[in-house]
Design a protein around this motif. Structure first.
Motif, PDB file in Angstrom:
ATOM      1  N   ARG A 203     -47.369  70.711  35.620  1.00 45.57           N
ATOM      2  CA  ARG A 203     -46.717  69.669  36.424  1.00 45.57           C
ATOM      3  C   ARG A 203     -45.314  70.104  36.844  1.00 45.57           C
ATOM      4  N   ASN A 204     -44.583  70.734  35.923  1.00 45.99           N
ATOM      5  CA  ASN A 204     -43.242  71.210  36.249  1.00 45.99           C
ATOM      6  C   ASN A 204     -43.264  72.334  37.280  1.00 45.99           C
ATOM      7  N   ALA A 205     -44.393  73.026  37.358  1.00 43.36           N
ATOM      8  CA  ALA A 205     -44.539  74.097  38.353  1.00 43.36           C
ATOM      9  C   ALA A 205     -44.981  73.551  39.703  1.00 43.36           C
ATOM     10  N   GLY A 206     -45.170  72.225  39.796  1.00 44.88           N
ATOM     11  CA  GLY A 206     -45.506  71.600  41.072  1.00 44.88           C
ATOM     12  C   GLY A 206     -46.960  71.224  41.253  1.00 44.88           C
ATOM     13  N   TYR A 207     -47.769  71.425  40.221  1.00 41.58           N
ATOM     14  CA  TYR A 207     -49.201  71.098  40.327  1.00 41.58           C
ATOM     15  C   TYR A 207     -49.467  69.623  40.016  1.00 41.58           C
ATOM     16  N   ASN A 208     -50.546  69.122  40.568  1.00 38.65           N
ATOM     17  CA  ASN A 208     -50.979  67.742  40.345  1.00 38.65           C
ATOM     18  C   ASN A 208     -52.311  67.709  39.604  1.00 38.65           C
ATOM     19  N   PHE A 209     -52.640  66.528  39.057  1.00 44.11           N
ATOM     20  CA  PHE A 209     -53.924  66.305  38.402  1.00 44.11           C
ATOM     21  C   PHE A 209     -54.569  65.062  39.000  1.00 44.11           C
ATOM     22  N   ILE A 210     -55.851  65.158  39.282  1.00 40.83           N
ATOM     23  CA  ILE A 210     -56.578  64.048  39.894  1.00 40.83           C
ATOM     24  C   ILE A 210     -57.419  63.337  38.832  1.00 40.83           C
ATOM     25  N   ASN A 211     -57.329  62.024  38.825  1.00 37.11           N
ATOM     26  CA  ASN A 211     -58.124  61.197  37.938  1.00 37.11           C
ATOM     27  C   ASN A 211     -59.494  60.943  38.569  1.00 37.11           C
ATOM     28  N   VAL A 212     -60.561  61.198  37.797  1.00 36.56           N
ATOM     29  CA  VAL A 212     -61.924  60.999  38.290  1.00 36.56           C
ATOM     30  C   VAL A 212     -62.625  60.036  37.328  1.00 36.56           C
ATOM     31  N   PRO A 213     -62.477  58.740  37.541  1.00 39.69           N
ATOM     32  CA  PRO A 213     -62.986  57.758  36.574  1.00 39.69           C
ATOM     33  C   PRO A 213     -64.490  57.768  36.369  1.00 39.69           C
ATOM     34  N   ASN A 214     -65.245  58.265  37.353  1.00 43.18           N
ATOM     35  CA  ASN A 214     -66.710  58.284  37.219  1.00 43.18           C
ATOM     36  C   ASN A 214     -67.240  59.506  36.476  1.00 43.18           C
ATOM     37  N   ALA A 215     -66.348  60.428  36.117  1.00 42.84           N
ATOM     38  CA  ALA A 215     -66.743  61.571  35.286  1.00 42.84           C
ATOM     39  C   ALA A 215     -66.651  61.118  33.830  1.00 42.84           C
ATOM     40  N   MET A 216     -67.750  60.627  33.302  1.00 45.47           N
ATOM     41  CA  MET A 216     -67.698  59.895  32.041  1.00 45.47           C
ATOM     42  C   MET A 216     -68.061  60.749  30.823  1.00 45.47           C
ATOM     43  N   VAL A 217     -67.229  60.607  29.789  1.00 41.61           N
ATOM     44  CA  VAL A 217     -67.460  61.257  28.503  1.00 41.61           C
ATOM     45  C   VAL A 217     -67.317  60.200  27.414  1.00 41.61           C
ATOM     46  N   TRP A 218     -68.283  60.196  26.483  1.00 47.20           N
ATOM     47  CA  TRP A 218     -68.236  59.258  25.365  1.00 47.20           C
ATOM     48  C   TRP A 218     -67.817  60.017  24.108  1.00 47.20           C
ATOM     49  N   HIS A 219     -66.787  59.512  23.463  1.00 45.29           N
ATOM     50  CA  HIS A 219     -66.146  60.217  22.349  1.00 45.29           C
ATOM     51  C   HIS A 219     -66.447  59.510  21.028  1.00 45.29           C
ATOM     52  N   HIS A 220     -66.886  60.275  20.031  1.00 47.66           N
ATOM     53  CA  HIS A 220     -67.048  59.727  18.683  1.00 47.66           C
ATOM     54  C   HIS A 220     -65.696  59.701  17.978  1.00 47.66           C
ATOM     55  N   GLU A 221     -65.591  58.877  16.962  1.00 46.21           N
ATOM     56  CA  GLU A 221     -64.333  58.731  16.237  1.00 46.21           C
ATOM     57  C   GLU A 221     -64.623  58.642  14.740  1.00 46.21           C
ATOM     58  N   THR A 222     -63.618  58.879  13.922  1.00 50.44           N
ATOM     59  CA  THR A 222     -63.781  58.746  12.481  1.00 50.44           C
ATOM     60  C   THR A 222     -64.033  57.289  12.096  1.00 50.44           C
ATOM     61  N   ASN A 223     -64.724  57.101  10.972  1.00 57.14           N
ATOM     62  CA  ASN A 223     -64.890  55.756  10.437  1.00 57.14           C
ATOM     63  C   ASN A 223     -64.025  55.537   9.190  1.00 57.14           C
ATOM     64  N   SER A 224     -63.141  56.498   8.940  1.00 56.57           N
ATOM     65  CA  SER A 224     -62.283  56.460   7.756  1.00 56.57           C
ATOM     66  C   SER A 224     -60.847  56.117   8.143  1.00 56.57           C
ATOM     67  N   ILE A 225     -60.301  55.105   7.524  1.00 56.62           N
ATOM     68  CA  ILE A 225     -58.908  54.722   7.799  1.00 56.62           C
ATOM     69  C   ILE A 225     -57.961  55.812   7.314  1.00 56.62           C
ATOM     70  N   ILE A 226     -58.311  56.451   6.193  1.00 55.79           N
ATOM     71  CA  ILE A 226     -57.476  57.550   5.681  1.00 55.79           C
ATOM     72  C   ILE A 226     -57.468  58.708   6.671  1.00 55.79           C
ATOM     73  N   GLN A 227     -58.657  59.059   7.207  1.00 55.53           N
ATOM     74  CA  GLN A 227     -58.721  60.136   8.193  1.00 55.53           C
ATOM     75  C   GLN A 227     -58.001  59.739   9.479  1.00 55.53           C
ATOM     76  N   PHE A 228     -58.106  58.470   9.847  1.00 58.74           N
ATOM     77  CA  PHE A 228     -57.394  57.960  11.019  1.00 58.74           C
ATOM     78  C   PHE A 228     -55.892  58.158  10.841  1.00 58.74           C
ATOM     79  N   ALA A 229     -55.367  57.801   9.668  1.00 49.90           N
ATOM     80  CA  ALA A 229     -53.939  57.973   9.393  1.00 49.90           C
ATOM     81  C   ALA A 229     -53.554  59.450   9.429  1.00 49.90           C
ATOM     82  N   THR A 230     -54.420  60.293   8.865  1.00 49.43           N
ATOM     83  CA  THR A 230     -54.157  61.738   8.869  1.00 49.43           C
ATOM     84  C   THR A 230     -54.116  62.280  10.292  1.00 49.43           C
TER      85      THR A 230
END
Length: 333
Positions: A203-230
């Motif tokens: 970005r500092n070099a002058g480049y831009n990034f385009i948002n493509v909302p229809n390019a969908m990725v589903w992300h898994h997440e931890t189920n542990s609060i301790i791991q979440f804190a870590t």
């Protein structure tokens, strides 16, 4: 037909997720002769590499499975550079996702069409992180919490928003022009501060990034609060690595979380000194927490959404402690 896109998947101990990740990438609507897959494993102690090899060898897609240990280093930045270095010489674009993600069948095609039509000022395109299906209510709530509009500050990386340009694209759902990213490369010394740091330099070099909302990725997440804190602690550490390198990178999250911790530490003595007026920020924080709880409750429709009242302070305290530790306690090497 030559390779147009190299899809990089970085992983570590993702035996339970990487099969579905690669299965979705192999089932893309994009021509299988026009893309390849490079899996970079962070020296997993489970069967991540074997699972990856087994599904990839049964496909018609060109692939490589690499172990970082063979190169003597570990870290997200190093892994993403290995994807670039091991890509087909004809490849024009580098796409990234993670081994705990599943991608839409049109994911590659949508990102490809967006970046192919972009002008020379655009370095890359990317889409949102959506909530992966799960029967685990704790994972669902933690994932929903991280992707709320309020808690993320409306970040398009966490929800589908119709904005054209964004400051950064998250590398669990991104595609870059290979000529650009090969020139800038990830900073191996920062270990895990991968997409935020390279996107800042671009970005500092002058480049831009385009948002493509229809390019969908589903992300898994931890189920542990301790791991979440870590995880939050590590995010604080990693963002501070970027701040140390680029002083102008400081975002509102860094000072706010530090102030929050200092406020909690001195809350009682200041209360005894000036009275209940000092409780006003705490009251406002509680109102904010309740608003986030309502948003998560609407998303998840489960009593487990009450975890938000724990997750929000844990997120801010852990993140802030990571920042403070990296700034003042971590030994310089």
């Amino acid at each position: 037909m030559s390779i147009e896109i190299t899809v990089g998947v970085i992983a570590r101990n993702e035996e339970k997720n990487i099969y579905n990740t690669l299965k979705n990438i192999l089932n893309q609507s994009f021509d299988q002769n026009s893309y390849e897959i490079v899996v970079v494993d962070g020296n997993s102690i489970d069967n991540t590499r074997d699972v990856a090899k087994n599904i990839l060898r049964s496909s018609n897609v060109k692939y490589k499975v690499i172990n970082e240990a063979d190169y003597g280093f570990y870290g997200h930045c190093f892994a993403r550079n290995l994807v670039i270095d091991n890509s087909d010489h004809n490849s024009k674009y580098i796409a990234y996702t993670d081994a705990d993600c599943t991608v839409d069948k049109n994911w590659l095609n949508i990102l490809f069409e967006a970046i192919k039509k972009s002008d020379d000022s655009v370095a890359g395109v990317g889409g949102p992180r959506l909530i992966a299906e799960t029967k685990d209510k704790k994972e669902l709530v933690i994932n929903a919490f991280l992707t709320t509009y309020l808690a993320s500050g409306g970040n398009p990386a966490f929800s589908k928003r119709n904005v054209k340009y964004v400051k950064s694209i998250a590398n669990y759902n991104a595609m870059y022009k290979k000529t650009v990213i090969s020139k800038f490369r990830y900073d191996d010394k920062l270990i895990m501060s991968d997409d935020n740091e390279i996107n800042f330099r671009l970005r500092n070099a002058g480049y831009n990034f385009i948002n493509v909302p229809n390019a969908m990725v589903w992300h898994h997440e931890t189920n542990s609060i301790i791991q979440f804190a870590t995880n939050m602690f590590h995010y604080g550490v990693n963002i501070t690595n970027t701040v140390k390198k680029h002083k102008s990178f400081v975002t509102v999250n860094v000072p706010l979380t530090v102030v929050f911790i200092i406020y909690l530490i001195f809350l009682l003595p200041i209360y005894l000194l000036i009275g209940s007026i000092i409780l006003i920020p705490l009251l406002l924080y509680l109102i904010f927490a309740l608003a986030v709880l309502i948003e998560v409750g609407i998303k998840t429709r489960t009593i487990y959404s009450l975890l938000v009242l724990i997750l929000l302070p844990i997120q801010h305290i852990s993140y802030g402690l990571g920042v403070l530790w990296n700034l003042f306690l971590k030994r310089k090497t």
